[in-house]
Design a protein around this motif. Structure first.
Motif, PDB file in Angstrom:
ATOM      1  N   LYS A  15      49.101  10.753 -52.082  1.00  0.00           N
ATOM      2  CA  LYS A  15      49.259  10.186 -50.732  1.00  0.00           C
ATOM      3  C   LYS A  15      49.278   8.655 -50.786  1.00  0.00           C
ATOM      4  O   LYS A  15      50.064   8.014 -50.102  1.00  0.00           O
ATOM      5  CB  LYS A  15      48.130  10.649 -49.810  1.00  0.00           C
ATOM      6  CG  LYS A  15      48.386  11.968 -49.126  1.00  0.00           C
ATOM      7  CD  LYS A  15      47.406  12.195 -47.991  1.00  0.00           C
ATOM      8  CE  LYS A  15      46.229  12.966 -48.502  1.00  0.00           C
ATOM      9  NZ  LYS A  15      45.237  13.327 -47.503  1.00  0.00           N
ATOM     10  N   MET A  16      48.397   8.091 -51.605  1.00  0.00           N
ATOM     11  CA  MET A  16      48.340   6.632 -51.725  1.00  0.00           C
ATOM     12  C   MET A  16      49.618   6.085 -52.351  1.00  0.00           C
ATOM     13  O   MET A  16      50.127   5.050 -51.908  1.00  0.00           O
ATOM     14  CB  MET A  16      47.109   6.207 -52.530  1.00  0.00           C
ATOM     15  CG  MET A  16      45.814   6.364 -51.761  1.00  0.00           C
ATOM     16  SD  MET A  16      44.406   5.686 -52.669  1.00  0.00           S
ATOM     17  CE  MET A  16      43.930   7.091 -53.650  1.00  0.00           C
ATOM     18  N   PHE A  17      50.139   6.762 -53.362  1.00  0.00           N
ATOM     19  CA  PHE A  17      51.400   6.321 -53.971  1.00  0.00           C
ATOM     20  C   PHE A  17      52.532   6.375 -52.942  1.00  0.00           C
ATOM     21  O   PHE A  17      53.367   5.470 -52.884  1.00  0.00           O
ATOM     22  CB  PHE A  17      51.768   7.193 -55.182  1.00  0.00           C
ATOM     23  CG  PHE A  17      51.088   6.796 -56.461  1.00  0.00           C
ATOM     24  CD1 PHE A  17      51.296   5.546 -57.038  1.00  0.00           C
ATOM     25  CD2 PHE A  17      50.239   7.683 -57.113  1.00  0.00           C
ATOM     26  CE1 PHE A  17      50.676   5.187 -58.233  1.00  0.00           C
ATOM     27  CE2 PHE A  17      49.614   7.335 -58.314  1.00  0.00           C
ATOM     28  CZ  PHE A  17      49.839   6.081 -58.871  1.00  0.00           C
ATOM     29  N   LYS A  18      52.567   7.417 -52.125  1.00  0.00           N
ATOM     30  CA  LYS A  18      53.609   7.556 -51.103  1.00  0.00           C
ATOM     31  C   LYS A  18      53.503   6.404 -50.095  1.00  0.00           C
ATOM     32  O   LYS A  18      54.502   5.792 -49.732  1.00  0.00           O
ATOM     33  CB  LYS A  18      53.462   8.910 -50.412  1.00  0.00           C
ATOM     34  CG  LYS A  18      54.582   9.267 -49.455  1.00  0.00           C
ATOM     35  CD  LYS A  18      54.376  10.690 -48.962  1.00  0.00           C
ATOM     36  CE  LYS A  18      55.355  11.295 -48.065  1.00  0.00           C
ATOM     37  NZ  LYS A  18      56.385  10.669 -47.440  1.00  0.00           N
ATOM     38  N   ASP A  68      55.557  -4.157 -58.305  1.00  0.00           N
ATOM     39  CA  ASP A  68      55.796  -2.936 -57.522  1.00  0.00           C
ATOM     40  C   ASP A  68      56.311  -1.825 -58.429  1.00  0.00           C
ATOM     41  O   ASP A  68      55.889  -0.675 -58.325  1.00  0.00           O
ATOM     42  CB  ASP A  68      56.820  -3.172 -56.406  1.00  0.00           C
ATOM     43  CG  ASP A  68      56.256  -3.911 -55.209  1.00  0.00           C
ATOM     44  OD1 ASP A  68      55.063  -4.269 -55.209  1.00  0.00           O
ATOM     45  OD2 ASP A  68      57.028  -4.130 -54.252  1.00  0.00           O
ATOM     46  N   ALA A  69      57.237  -2.171 -59.323  1.00  0.00           N
ATOM     47  CA  ALA A  69      57.822  -1.169 -60.225  1.00  0.00           C
ATOM     48  C   ALA A  69      56.748  -0.532 -61.100  1.00  0.00           C
ATOM     49  O   ALA A  69      56.791   0.678 -61.356  1.00  0.00           O
ATOM     50  CB  ALA A  69      58.904  -1.808 -61.084  1.00  0.00           C
ATOM     51  N   LYS A  70      55.785  -1.318 -61.538  1.00  0.00           N
ATOM     52  CA  LYS A  70      54.711  -0.772 -62.383  1.00  0.00           C
ATOM     53  C   LYS A  70      53.898   0.264 -61.611  1.00  0.00           C
ATOM     54  O   LYS A  70      53.537   1.316 -62.148  1.00  0.00           O
ATOM     55  CB  LYS A  70      53.809  -1.891 -62.898  1.00  0.00           C
ATOM     56  CG  LYS A  70      54.491  -2.750 -63.947  1.00  0.00           C
ATOM     57  CD  LYS A  70      53.622  -3.906 -64.387  1.00  0.00           C
ATOM     58  CE  LYS A  70      54.383  -4.775 -65.377  1.00  0.00           C
ATOM     59  NZ  LYS A  70      53.606  -5.916 -65.839  1.00  0.00           N
ATOM     60  N   VAL A  71      53.610  -0.031 -60.345  1.00  0.00           N
ATOM     61  CA  VAL A  71      52.847   0.920 -59.526  1.00  0.00           C
ATOM     62  C   VAL A  71      53.674   2.191 -59.300  1.00  0.00           C
ATOM     63  O   VAL A  71      53.167   3.310 -59.427  1.00  0.00           O
ATOM     64  CB  VAL A  71      52.414   0.293 -58.182  1.00  0.00           C
ATOM     65  CG1 VAL A  71      51.675   1.314 -57.313  1.00  0.00           C
ATOM     66  CG2 VAL A  71      51.544  -0.946 -58.414  1.00  0.00           C
ATOM     67  N   ILE A  72      54.942   2.028 -59.018  1.00  0.00           N
ATOM     68  CA  ILE A  72      55.822   3.180 -58.776  1.00  0.00           C
ATOM     69  C   ILE A  72      55.966   4.031 -60.044  1.00  0.00           C
ATOM     70  O   ILE A  72      55.882   5.261 -59.995  1.00  0.00           O
ATOM     71  CB  ILE A  72      57.181   2.721 -58.218  1.00  0.00           C
ATOM     72  CG1 ILE A  72      56.974   2.184 -56.793  1.00  0.00           C
ATOM     73  CG2 ILE A  72      58.207   3.850 -58.244  1.00  0.00           C
ATOM     74  CD1 ILE A  72      58.142   1.407 -56.228  1.00  0.00           C
ATOM     75  N   VAL A  73      56.154   3.383 -61.176  1.00  0.00           N
ATOM     76  CA  VAL A  73      56.264   4.116 -62.446  1.00  0.00           C
ATOM     77  C   VAL A  73      54.953   4.841 -62.759  1.00  0.00           C
ATOM     78  O   VAL A  73      54.964   5.993 -63.219  1.00  0.00           O
ATOM     79  CB  VAL A  73      56.691   3.181 -63.601  1.00  0.00           C
ATOM     80  CG1 VAL A  73      56.512   3.849 -64.952  1.00  0.00           C
ATOM     81  CG2 VAL A  73      58.136   2.740 -63.402  1.00  0.00           C
ATOM     82  N   LEU A  74      53.824   4.198 -62.483  1.00  0.00           N
ATOM     83  CA  LEU A  74      52.535   4.862 -62.677  1.00  0.00           C
ATOM     84  C   LEU A  74      52.486   6.135 -61.826  1.00  0.00           C
ATOM     85  O   LEU A  74      52.050   7.189 -62.301  1.00  0.00           O
ATOM     86  CB  LEU A  74      51.374   3.929 -62.332  1.00  0.00           C
ATOM     87  CG  LEU A  74      49.965   4.539 -62.445  1.00  0.00           C
ATOM     88  CD1 LEU A  74      49.655   4.969 -63.882  1.00  0.00           C
ATOM     89  CD2 LEU A  74      48.923   3.534 -61.952  1.00  0.00           C
ATOM     90  N   GLY A  75      52.957   6.045 -60.583  1.00  0.00           N
ATOM     91  CA  GLY A  75      52.984   7.220 -59.704  1.00  0.00           C
ATOM     92  C   GLY A  75      53.831   8.345 -60.274  1.00  0.00           C
ATOM     93  O   GLY A  75      53.442   9.516 -60.241  1.00  0.00           O
ATOM     94  N   GLU A  76      54.994   7.991 -60.807  1.00  0.00           N
ATOM     95  CA  GLU A  76      55.875   9.000 -61.402  1.00  0.00           C
ATOM     96  C   GLU A  76      55.223   9.622 -62.632  1.00  0.00           C
ATOM     97  O   GLU A  76      55.314  10.829 -62.866  1.00  0.00           O
ATOM     98  CB  GLU A  76      57.217   8.370 -61.766  1.00  0.00           C
ATOM     99  CG  GLU A  76      58.023   7.945 -60.551  1.00  0.00           C
ATOM    100  CD  GLU A  76      59.200   7.029 -60.879  1.00  0.00           C
ATOM    101  OE1 GLU A  76      59.325   6.585 -62.049  1.00  0.00           O
ATOM    102  OE2 GLU A  76      59.980   6.756 -59.952  1.00  0.00           O
ATOM    103  N   TYR A  77      54.582   8.792 -63.413  1.00  0.00           N
ATOM    104  CA  TYR A  77      53.917   9.245 -64.626  1.00  0.00           C
ATOM    105  C   TYR A  77      52.774  10.205 -64.289  1.00  0.00           C
ATOM    106  O   TYR A  77      52.618  11.268 -64.903  1.00  0.00           O
ATOM    107  CB  TYR A  77      53.401   8.018 -65.391  1.00  0.00           C
ATOM    108  CG  TYR A  77      53.066   8.293 -66.818  1.00  0.00           C
ATOM    109  CD1 TYR A  77      54.058   8.469 -67.776  1.00  0.00           C
ATOM    110  CD2 TYR A  77      51.749   8.377 -67.225  1.00  0.00           C
ATOM    111  CE1 TYR A  77      53.746   8.721 -69.099  1.00  0.00           C
ATOM    112  CE2 TYR A  77      51.421   8.635 -68.552  1.00  0.00           C
ATOM    113  CZ  TYR A  77      52.430   8.804 -69.480  1.00  0.00           C
ATOM    114  OH  TYR A  77      52.113   9.063 -70.781  1.00  0.00           O
TER     115      TYR A  77
END
Length: 162
Positions: free
Chosen positions: A22-25, A106-115
């Motif tokens: 939810k937080m990543f979204k 931002d990309a690092k946070v998004i990639v972490l979410g995908e990972y």
């Protein structure tokens, strides 16, 4: 033996997964905004995500994985999960030490979410299945142990940042 209705260690860990998702979204929804309040909110969310994931990984590594390792033949899966944790910790460190004005932050946070999403799918589909099928593994008692350790670690982190 825990039934599906009885909250167990897997239920607790999966609740963490859903909370972080939810937080990543929410973070991703804020990425298109240039408002100062959105930048601040993204930082707060990223910091919260990092804290939650750090504690989650620690309780899995200290309690859940070792118990599973001795009760099942899931060693390969657990080795992979621990390597995934290590990689996630590297990204978490980059996010925590990074500056949100960096175009790649931002990309690092998004990639972490995908990972993390990938990791969660493997835990749900393979590791939790093996844990629930294991004989002699009290996942209900382990839930209480995981929760107590999680609470203690969150208190330590709160005290360290206060």
């Amino acid at each position: 033996m825990a039934t599906r209705q009885t909250p167990d260690a897997c239920t607790l860990l999966d609740a963490d997964h859903r909370n972080v998702k939810k937080m990543f979204k929410e973070f991703e929804e804020l990425t298109n905004s240039k408002a100062k309040s959105a930048v601040q909110k993204k930082r707060e969310l990223a910091d919260q995500i990092c804290r939650e994931l750090t504690v989650h990984a620690q309780i899995e590594e200290e309690i859940f994985y070792p118990a599973l390792r001795s009760a099942t033949k899931a060693g390969d899966l657990l080795d992979e999960a621990e390597v995934e944790h290590s990689t996630a910790k590297d990204l978490i460190a980059q996010i925590e030490q990074g500056d949100e004005s960096d175009p790649k932050w931002d990309a690092k946070v998004i990639v972490l979410g995908e990972y993390i999403d990938h990791h969660v799918k493997e835990e749900r589909g393979e590791i939790f299945v093996k844990a629930r099928a294991a004989r002699g593994l009290d996942l209900v008692a382990m839930r209480d142990e995981l929760q107590a350790r999680k609470d203690a670690l969150m208190e330590e982190m709160a005290a360290a940042t206060a």
